[in-house]
Design a protein around this motif. Structure first.
Motif, PDB file in Angstrom:
ATOM      1  N   LEU A 120       0.831  -1.207   0.000  1.00  0.00           N
ATOM      2  CA  LEU A 120       0.000   0.000   0.000  1.00  0.00           C
ATOM      3  C   LEU A 120       0.867   1.258   0.000  1.00  0.00           C
ATOM      4  CD1 LEU A 120      -2.788  -1.053   2.533  1.00  0.00           C
ATOM      5  CD2 LEU A 120      -3.095  -0.646   0.085  1.00  0.00           C
ATOM      6  N   ARG A 121       1.940   1.252   0.783  1.00  0.00           N
ATOM      7  CA  ARG A 121       2.828   2.423   0.813  1.00  0.00           C
ATOM      8  C   ARG A 121       3.469   2.658  -0.553  1.00  0.00           C
ATOM      9  NH1 ARG A 121       5.418   5.700   4.164  1.00  0.00           N
ATOM     10  NH2 ARG A 121       4.666   4.667   6.042  1.00  0.00           N
ATOM     11  N   SER A 122       3.941   1.580  -1.195  1.00  0.00           N
ATOM     12  CA  SER A 122       4.569   1.721  -2.513  1.00  0.00           C
ATOM     13  C   SER A 122       3.594   2.295  -3.528  1.00  0.00           C
ATOM     14  CB  SER A 122       5.088   0.365  -2.979  1.00  0.00           C
ATOM     15  OG  SER A 122       5.649   0.459  -4.255  1.00  0.00           O
ATOM     16  N   LEU A 123       2.357   1.815  -3.507  1.00  0.00           N
ATOM     17  CA  LEU A 123       1.343   2.313  -4.441  1.00  0.00           C
ATOM     18  C   LEU A 123       0.969   3.764  -4.130  1.00  0.00           C
ATOM     19  CD1 LEU A 123      -0.927  -0.867  -4.581  1.00  0.00           C
ATOM     20  CD2 LEU A 123       0.649  -0.062  -6.354  1.00  0.00           C
ATOM     21  N   GLY A 124       0.875   4.077  -2.841  1.00  0.00           N
ATOM     22  CA  GLY A 124       0.539   5.451  -2.459  1.00  0.00           C
ATOM     23  C   GLY A 124       1.619   6.430  -2.856  1.00  0.00           C
ATOM     24  N   LYS A 125       2.893   6.064  -2.648  1.00  0.00           N
ATOM     25  CA  LYS A 125       3.994   6.945  -3.027  1.00  0.00           C
ATOM     26  C   LYS A 125       4.012   7.178  -4.531  1.00  0.00           C
ATOM     27  CE  LYS A 125       8.041   6.466  -1.120  1.00  0.00           C
ATOM     28  NZ  LYS A 125       9.291   5.846  -0.615  1.00  0.00           N
ATOM     29  N   ALA A 126       3.593   6.154  -5.305  1.00  0.00           N
ATOM     30  CA  ALA A 126       3.542   6.288  -6.768  1.00  0.00           C
ATOM     31  C   ALA A 126       2.232   6.896  -7.245  1.00  0.00           C
ATOM     32  CB  ALA A 126       3.737   4.918  -7.409  1.00  0.00           C
ATOM     33  N   LYS A 127       1.328   7.228  -6.295  1.00  0.00           N
ATOM     34  CA  LYS A 127       0.019   7.821  -6.606  1.00  0.00           C
ATOM     35  C   LYS A 127      -0.815   6.917  -7.516  1.00  0.00           C
ATOM     36  CE  LYS A 127       1.763  12.521  -6.046  1.00  0.00           C
ATOM     37  NZ  LYS A 127       1.902  13.861  -6.650  1.00  0.00           N
ATOM     38  N   LYS A 128      -0.683   5.620  -7.323  1.00  0.00           N
ATOM     39  CA  LYS A 128      -1.483   4.641  -8.075  1.00  0.00           C
ATOM     40  C   LYS A 128      -2.727   4.312  -7.239  1.00  0.00           C
ATOM     41  CE  LYS A 128       1.289   4.465 -11.498  1.00  0.00           C
ATOM     42  NZ  LYS A 128       0.859   4.952 -12.837  1.00  0.00           N
ATOM     43  N   TRP A 129      -3.682   5.253  -7.255  1.00  0.00           N
ATOM     44  CA  TRP A 129      -4.822   5.163  -6.342  1.00  0.00           C
ATOM     45  C   TRP A 129      -5.758   4.000  -6.685  1.00  0.00           C
ATOM     46  CZ3 TRP A 129      -2.707   7.675  -2.841  1.00  0.00           C
ATOM     47  CH2 TRP A 129      -2.066   8.914  -3.055  1.00  0.00           C
ATOM     48  N   ASP A 130      -5.945   3.722  -7.959  1.00  0.00           N
ATOM     49  CA  ASP A 130      -6.828   2.604  -8.330  1.00  0.00           C
ATOM     50  C   ASP A 130      -6.240   1.277  -7.849  1.00  0.00           C
ATOM     51  OD1 ASP A 130      -8.644   4.272  -9.483  1.00  0.00           O
ATOM     52  OD2 ASP A 130      -7.809   4.072 -11.504  1.00  0.00           O
ATOM     53  N   GLU A 131      -4.933   1.091  -8.063  1.00  0.00           N
ATOM     54  CA  GLU A 131      -4.284  -0.128  -7.615  1.00  0.00           C
ATOM     55  C   GLU A 131      -4.329  -0.238  -6.085  1.00  0.00           C
ATOM     56  OE1 GLU A 131      -3.183   1.902  -9.842  1.00  0.00           O
ATOM     57  OE2 GLU A 131      -2.736   0.758 -11.668  1.00  0.00           O
ATOM     58  N   VAL A 171       0.862   8.955   2.944  1.00  0.00           N
ATOM     59  CA  VAL A 171       0.991   8.995   1.487  1.00  0.00           C
ATOM     60  C   VAL A 171      -0.076   9.886   0.860  1.00  0.00           C
ATOM     61  CG1 VAL A 171       2.182   6.787   1.300  1.00  0.00           C
ATOM     62  CG2 VAL A 171      -0.318   6.832   1.207  1.00  0.00           C
ATOM     63  N   TYR A 172      -1.300   9.845   1.408  1.00  0.00           N
ATOM     64  CA  TYR A 172      -2.344  10.727   0.878  1.00  0.00           C
ATOM     65  C   TYR A 172      -2.016  12.188   1.174  1.00  0.00           C
ATOM     66  CZ  TYR A 172      -5.787   7.308  -0.737  1.00  0.00           C
ATOM     67  OH  TYR A 172      -6.453   6.343  -1.456  1.00  0.00           O
ATOM     68  N   GLY A 173      -1.507  12.452   2.370  1.00  0.00           N
ATOM     69  CA  GLY A 173      -1.157  13.828   2.721  1.00  0.00           C
ATOM     70  C   GLY A 173      -0.043  14.372   1.855  1.00  0.00           C
ATOM     71  N   LYS A 174       0.993  13.557   1.620  1.00  0.00           N
ATOM     72  CA  LYS A 174       2.110  14.011   0.783  1.00  0.00           C
ATOM     73  C   LYS A 174       1.687  14.221  -0.661  1.00  0.00           C
ATOM     74  CE  LYS A 174       5.856  12.139   3.584  1.00  0.00           C
ATOM     75  NZ  LYS A 174       6.843  11.061   3.760  1.00  0.00           N
ATOM     76  N   ALA A 175       0.628  13.556  -1.075  1.00  0.00           N
ATOM     77  CA  ALA A 175       0.105  13.740  -2.428  1.00  0.00           C
ATOM     78  C   ALA A 175      -0.808  14.956  -2.519  1.00  0.00           C
ATOM     79  CB  ALA A 175      -0.659  12.490  -2.861  1.00  0.00           C
ATOM     80  N   GLY A 176      -1.002  15.654  -1.400  1.00  0.00           N
ATOM     81  CA  GLY A 176      -1.852  16.839  -1.395  1.00  0.00           C
ATOM     82  C   GLY A 176      -3.322  16.542  -1.185  1.00  0.00           C
ATOM     83  N   LEU A 177      -3.647  15.261  -0.932  1.00  0.00           N
ATOM     84  CA  LEU A 177      -5.052  14.877  -0.726  1.00  0.00           C
ATOM     85  C   LEU A 177      -5.334  14.883   0.779  1.00  0.00           C
ATOM     86  CD1 LEU A 177      -5.115  11.940  -3.287  1.00  0.00           C
ATOM     87  CD2 LEU A 177      -5.930  14.272  -3.640  1.00  0.00           C
ATOM     88  N   VAL A 178      -5.389  16.089   1.332  1.00  0.00           N
ATOM     89  CA  VAL A 178      -5.471  16.232   2.782  1.00  0.00           C
ATOM     90  C   VAL A 178      -6.786  15.689   3.315  1.00  0.00           C
ATOM     91  CG1 VAL A 178      -5.445  17.876   4.685  1.00  0.00           C
ATOM     92  CG2 VAL A 178      -3.953  18.234   2.709  1.00  0.00           C
ATOM     93  N   LYS A 179      -7.885  16.016   2.651  1.00  0.00           N
ATOM     94  CA  LYS A 179      -9.185  15.567   3.152  1.00  0.00           C
ATOM     95  C   LYS A 179      -9.278  14.042   3.130  1.00  0.00           C
ATOM     96  CE  LYS A 179     -14.134  16.052   2.570  1.00  0.00           C
ATOM     97  NZ  LYS A 179     -15.231  16.713   1.871  1.00  0.00           N
ATOM     98  N   GLU A 180      -8.823  13.432   2.020  1.00  0.00           N
ATOM     99  CA  GLU A 180      -8.884  11.977   1.928  1.00  0.00           C
ATOM    100  C   GLU A 180      -8.024  11.320   3.000  1.00  0.00           C
ATOM    101  OE1 GLU A 180      -8.698  14.060  -0.459  1.00  0.00           O
ATOM    102  OE2 GLU A 180      -9.587  13.375  -2.318  1.00  0.00           O
ATOM    103  N   SER A 181      -6.852  11.953   3.300  1.00  0.00           N
ATOM    104  CA  SER A 181      -5.995  11.365   4.325  1.00  0.00           C
ATOM    105  C   SER A 181      -6.697  11.353   5.676  1.00  0.00           C
ATOM    106  CB  SER A 181      -4.681  12.145   4.413  1.00  0.00           C
ATOM    107  OG  SER A 181      -4.883  13.408   4.983  1.00  0.00           O
ATOM    108  N   LEU A 182      -7.475  12.408   5.975  1.00  0.00           N
ATOM    109  CA  LEU A 182      -8.175  12.473   7.252  1.00  0.00           C
ATOM    110  C   LEU A 182      -9.371  11.523   7.295  1.00  0.00           C
ATOM    111  CD1 LEU A 182      -8.037  16.319   7.757  1.00  0.00           C
ATOM    112  CD2 LEU A 182      -6.631  14.595   8.858  1.00  0.00           C
ATOM    113  N   LEU A 183      -9.927  11.237   6.130  1.00  0.00           N
ATOM    114  CA  LEU A 183     -11.037  10.285   6.106  1.00  0.00           C
ATOM    115  C   LEU A 183     -10.574   8.883   6.515  1.00  0.00           C
ATOM    116  CD1 LEU A 183     -12.912  11.464   2.899  1.00  0.00           C
ATOM    117  CD2 LEU A 183     -13.581  11.798   5.266  1.00  0.00           C
TER     118      LEU A 183
END
Length: 972
Positions: free
Chosen positions: A157-168, A194-206
């Motif tokens: 999950l971390r590897s996919l999140g760092k690569a921003k492969k959200w569907d995978e 990983v969500y926060g570093k991608a700028g998806l702050v709201k999703e990270s808090l969800l």
């Protein structure tokens, strides 16, 4: 604000939070250790491999640089192997075999049954690409003996999140839920990160919402991760609330919703998605997951909190966290000290920042390059360049390496102060380290070189840096802008056209600006017209720059072009900003094209762009200068109706327009209003009121303003000149003279206008010598070129000084026809007639040095000046020169010549001219007769003078009789 804290049994009350830190560390910041006095261990630790030094000078640094570069390069090349060698068993061989993407599954097959779960985890972690992670994971899962576990899923999950492969990532999460692999605190912490570093702050808090629904309370790492995400997003208050809620054992996330928008999934949709429907839930109630009061234990958590409060500007809270960290016995690391040093220094507590630096070693923490980078920035902000250079030197002395941030900062600091030699030392060091100069530093270096007049070095630097890796369009534009700002249009042009690649719109914009600054408007327009042909389309900035550039030109045609481009801009779908409209309106208003200015104003309103005070000010001032009170008042009221308060400039314009219509009451109301502004009325408004009072002969009011301006030391040349005119117009000549003297004494006679005013005052009062002295000071001492106003005064001086009217008319005609040396002839004549013969002779020297090409008025002036000073031989030489050049003497020449004969005692010369005049060889001229008569008197031939007087009366009476006969004939 005070701080209260207990250390043992004593209570400390401190006003500075940074002092609190200092005392907790056991030292007083009032006596900080100097930057040089590090503990000897610090130097020993950092300089174990340092080459020998001699006399305190660090030797062999270049050699050390090269050896360390080689070591670092070798380390980078073999880092992955060194990392693998730390693993035992078969792991190193497996990792080496998996370096290639080929036959990955076959390679893993060869190790089937030989890898335990921990070794599998290592293999997953060591894969650098997300797709390889998935392939390895899929192979693991395909084995019958594989037991799924949350750690493996966390890695994937971390590897996919760092690569921003959200569907995978979503599919992996679903699979994890299907296999009943419940997420752990580490899982949620990783997902938030990983969500926060991608700028998806709201999703990270969800994810924390989801965590709460499952009854899992965030551990310290997860809490710290959430705080960091919120901190990096600038949500300081929410980060603080989350931490404080966690500290008392609760999680309240309702206020963390930022509101739904189209770019993120709403909370309801998120919870109803497959992501949550497939995840197992705990049956724990809300109360079950709440814990008791707890405090952080990890250094990283405290560092995050200190950084949070520091960035939020909450220094007291940062101090509190730091003191808690110390009391809890949590280890301080380099990040802790760097953060506290930066916070203290940024808040102006540099001595405490220095004290923290000197205390680091006692805690077993040693400064790194970032530490010194922070100090470089702090010292630069307070202008302490010596300490900046000392920090820079320390980095090298202690065996540390300056990084890109160091070099970027040090170059910025040194170039701003034009320290060329020191900057070039830094450049050599960068080259010795086999690094390249940061792109952002190149424009600063070029600016320094250009400012120092070293354009060749700037060009050499640009060429060298271009040959390495080239420049970005932004860097090209920044360098061109430096050239443009310094008026080096050709250099900017060479850089622009020397770029072979596609040019960015930013570069076009800067080149247009460069042409505008150089006044090359046609080139700017031509460049703009050719942009599209080169595949670059103008943007809003292009149009705004071009329009404002043309509007700033002196010609009406340029203002018209600006208006054309204004229309074209709107046709292209861009909306001009207020400044662009304002520039065009102001241009037309200044050129007295008020109808055009109004048209653009109305177009501005149709475009829904709100006019500002500059727009209204331009229109009001334009109509004020034109004397159109009604229009000026109309726009003044329109401005007030739009809610814009009139500033001093606009009120001054309105005072001027009231002055045009002689409405003292209207002007006075506005002037009184200006008195309520900070600083009161400006000098322009005060001078306008002074002028209005003077025109209406309101002497006491004018004198009141004049005295007040002198009292507050605001009076300028215009103030004095206006008051002089007030007194002159009222016939109070002596008072005008007094003001003129005060003006001279105050040092405000500095330009043609003020000199003209004072000279005119002296001339009117008959103080011709004073007038001549001022003229000499103006043209000789101050090197000011006389203007038309100056010569108007000088002609008055000549007439009052007794120069024959024929000579004055000749000088006037010569000046109007712009004949050679006409101005010099007038100035010479003035010096001569007022008796300043020394100055007159200096002026005549100009004629003596020149060759041919003088006209009769110039020769006449020289003859007149030499004669007046008694230098009759020089006067006769000028007359002979005049004849040699074939210039026939005119009546003015004869008047000057006969005066010369009289002063020289040359009776025969006087008689010759008298005879020619008597027998009609020379046309009758009253001024010439008077000159002959005066010449006879000068040689003591009063008998001949009386004879000339009788002849003069006879000829004059005969002339009058002839004129009378002519009139009678005309009547008949």
């Amino acid at each position: 604000m005070q701080f209260h804290t207990c250390v043992g049994s004593s209570q400390l009350t401190l006003r500075s939070p940074c002092k609190l830190q200092a005392l907790f560390l056991g030292f007083t910041p009032h006596n900080p250790l100097p930057l040089n006095n590090f503990h000897k261990k610090t130097k020993t630790r950092h300089a174990q491999n340092k080459p020998p030094s001699k006399d305190g000078v660090f030797l062999g640094f270049k050699l050390q640089c090269h050896s360390k570069i080689a070591a670092l390069s070798n380390k980078n090349m073999n880092n992955k192997w060194k990392k693998k060698k730390k693993y035992g068993g078969i792991l190193p061989s497996v990792l080496r075999a998996l370096e290639s993407d080929k036959d990955l599954e076959k390679t893993l097959e060869s190790y089937h049954g030989k890898l335990n779960p921990k070794e599998q985890t290592v293999i997953l972690k060591e894969q650098s690409k997300w797709d390889k992670v998935l392939r390895v994971f899929e192979w693991f899962k395909s084995q019958e003996d594989y037991i799924p576990n949350v750690i493996h899923y966390n890695v994937v999950l971390r590897s996919l999140g760092k690569a921003k492969k959200w569907d995978e990532l979503r599919l992996c999460w679903i699979e994890m839920a299907k296999k009943s692999i419940l997420p752990s605190n580490n899982t949620y912490s990783m997902l938030v990160d990983v969500y926060g570093k991608a700028g998806l702050v709201k999703e990270s808090l969800l994810w924390i919402k989801h965590m709460k629904l499952r009854g899992i309370f965030p551990d310290e790492v997860t809490m710290s991760t959430v705080v960091k995400v919120l901190k990096d997003a600038g949500e300081y208050d929410r980060a603080d609330k989350f931490y404080k809620d966690w500290s008392v054992g609760k999680i309240e996330l309702d206020d963390l919703d930022f509101g739904d928008d189209q770019s993120v999934i709403s909370l309801k949709q998120f919870l109803l998605s497959e992501l949550f429907r497939t995840g197992g839930r705990s049956n724990s109630s809300k109360n079950d997951i709440e814990t008791s009061v707890q405090k952080p234990r990890l250094t990283a958590t405290y560092n995050t909190l200190i950084d949070l409060y520091g960035k939020a500007g909450r220094l007291n809270d940062a101090a509190g966290i730091f003191s808690e960290m110390l009391k809890a016995g949590v280890d301080l690391d380099i990040f802790t000290f760097n953060t506290m040093i930066f916070i203290c220094g940024s808040e102006g507590h540099l001595s405490e920042a220095e004290a923290l630096l000197n205390k680091m070693e006692e805690r077993g923490v040693f400064p790194d390059t970032k530490t010194y980078n922070i100090f470089i920035s702090l010292y630069a902000n307070v202008g302490n360049i010596d300490s900046v250079l000392e920090c820079y030197r320390k980095i090298k002395e202690l065996g540390l390496f300056p990084d890109n941030v160091t070099h970027r900062a040090i170059i910025k600091i040194l170039t701003e102060r034009n320290m060329v030699r020191e900057v070039e030392d830094v450049i050599r060091e960068i080259e010795n380290l086999d690094r390249r100069i940061d792109d952002s530093s190149i424009p600063l270096l070029v600016k320094m070189y250009v400012g120092a007049g070293l354009c060749d070095r700037a060009k050499g630097l640009i060429e060298k840096c271009k040959s390495c890796n080239g420049f970005s369009s932004r860097t090209y534009a920044a360098i061109m802008d430096v050239y443009a700002e310094n008026g080096l249009c050709s250099e900017a042009e060479g850089l622009f056209y020397g770029k072979c690649e596609q040019k960015d719109v930013l570069e076009y914009n800067v080149m247009i600006k460069a042409y505008g600054k150089a006044g090359l408007y046609d080139k700017a327009v031509s460049l703009f017209r050719g942009m599209r042909n080169q595949g670059t389309w103008p943007d809003e900035c292009t149009y705004n720059s071009l329009i404002q550039m043309l509007a700033g030109g002196d010609l009406v045609e340029q203002a018209e072009k600006a208006r054309v481009f204004l229309a074209e801009m709107q046709e292209s779908g861009f909306k001009p900003n207020c400044s662009t409209f304002s520039a065009v309106i102001s241009s037309f208003a200044k050129k007295n094209k008020l109808l055009e200015a109004v048209d653009v104003y109305e177009e501005m309103l149709r475009t829904d762009v709100e006019p500002n005070e500059v727009v209204y000010g331009s229109l009001i001032d334009g109509f004020a200068e034109n004397g159109d009170f009604e229009e000026a008042d109309h726009y003044f009221r329109a401005m007030q109706g739009s809610g814009i308060s009139a500033n001093k400039i606009i009120l001054t314009s309105m005072i001027k327009v009231y002055g045009k219509i002689k409405s003292v009451e209207g002007a006075k109301i506005l002037y009184e209003k200006m008195k309520k502004f900070d600083g009161g009325p400006d000098i322009v408004a005060s001078n306008s009121m002074l002028n209005l009072y003077g025109e209406l002969n309101l002497l006491s009011e004018a004198r009141s303003i004049f005295d007040h301006l002198i009292e507050i030391k605001l009076a300028d040349g215009v103030t004095y000149a206006t008051m002089i005119e007030v007194y002159k117009n009222m016939g109070m000549q002596q008072m005008a003279i007094e003001v003129a003297k005060e003006m001279k004494k105050s040092g405000l006679v500095t330009d043609c206008v003020t000199y003209n005013k004072v000279m005119a005052c002296y001339a009117t009062n008959g103080q011709l010598i004073d007038c001549g002295e001022l003229l000499h000071e103006m043209v000789v001492d101050k090197k000011l070129l006389p203007d038309i106003g100056t010569f108007r005064v000088l002609f008055t001086v000549l007439k009052k000084g007794g120069v024959p009217s024929e000579a004055v008319r000749q000088l006037e005609s010569s000046y109007e026809e712009k004949k050679p040396f006409a101005k010099q002839a007038i100035i010479t004549s003035v010096f001569s007639v007022v008796g300043l013969h020394k100055y007159a002779l200096e002026s005549c020297g100009v004629f003596a040095k020149k060759g041919v090409g003088f006209n009769s008025s110039a020769y006449n002036a020289a003859i007149r000046a030499y004669t007046a000073y008694g230098k009759t031989e020089e006067a006769l030489k000028m007359f002979m020169r005049m004849q040699d050049e074939g210039i026939k003497p005119d009546v003015v020449t004869l008047i000057s010549l006969v005066s010369c004969y009289g002063k020289a005692g040359m009776v025969e010369g006087i008689k010759r001219i008298h005879s020619q005049l008597k027998y009609g060889d020379i046309e009758f001229n009253e001024s010439l007769y008077e000159a002959v008569m005066q010449a006879y008197k000068n040689v003591n031939r009063n008998d001949l003078a009386e004879l000339v007087s009788q002849e003069m009366r006879f000829v004059s009476d005969g002339q009058q009789f002839t004129d009378s006969e002519t009139e009678d004939y005309d009547e008949q």
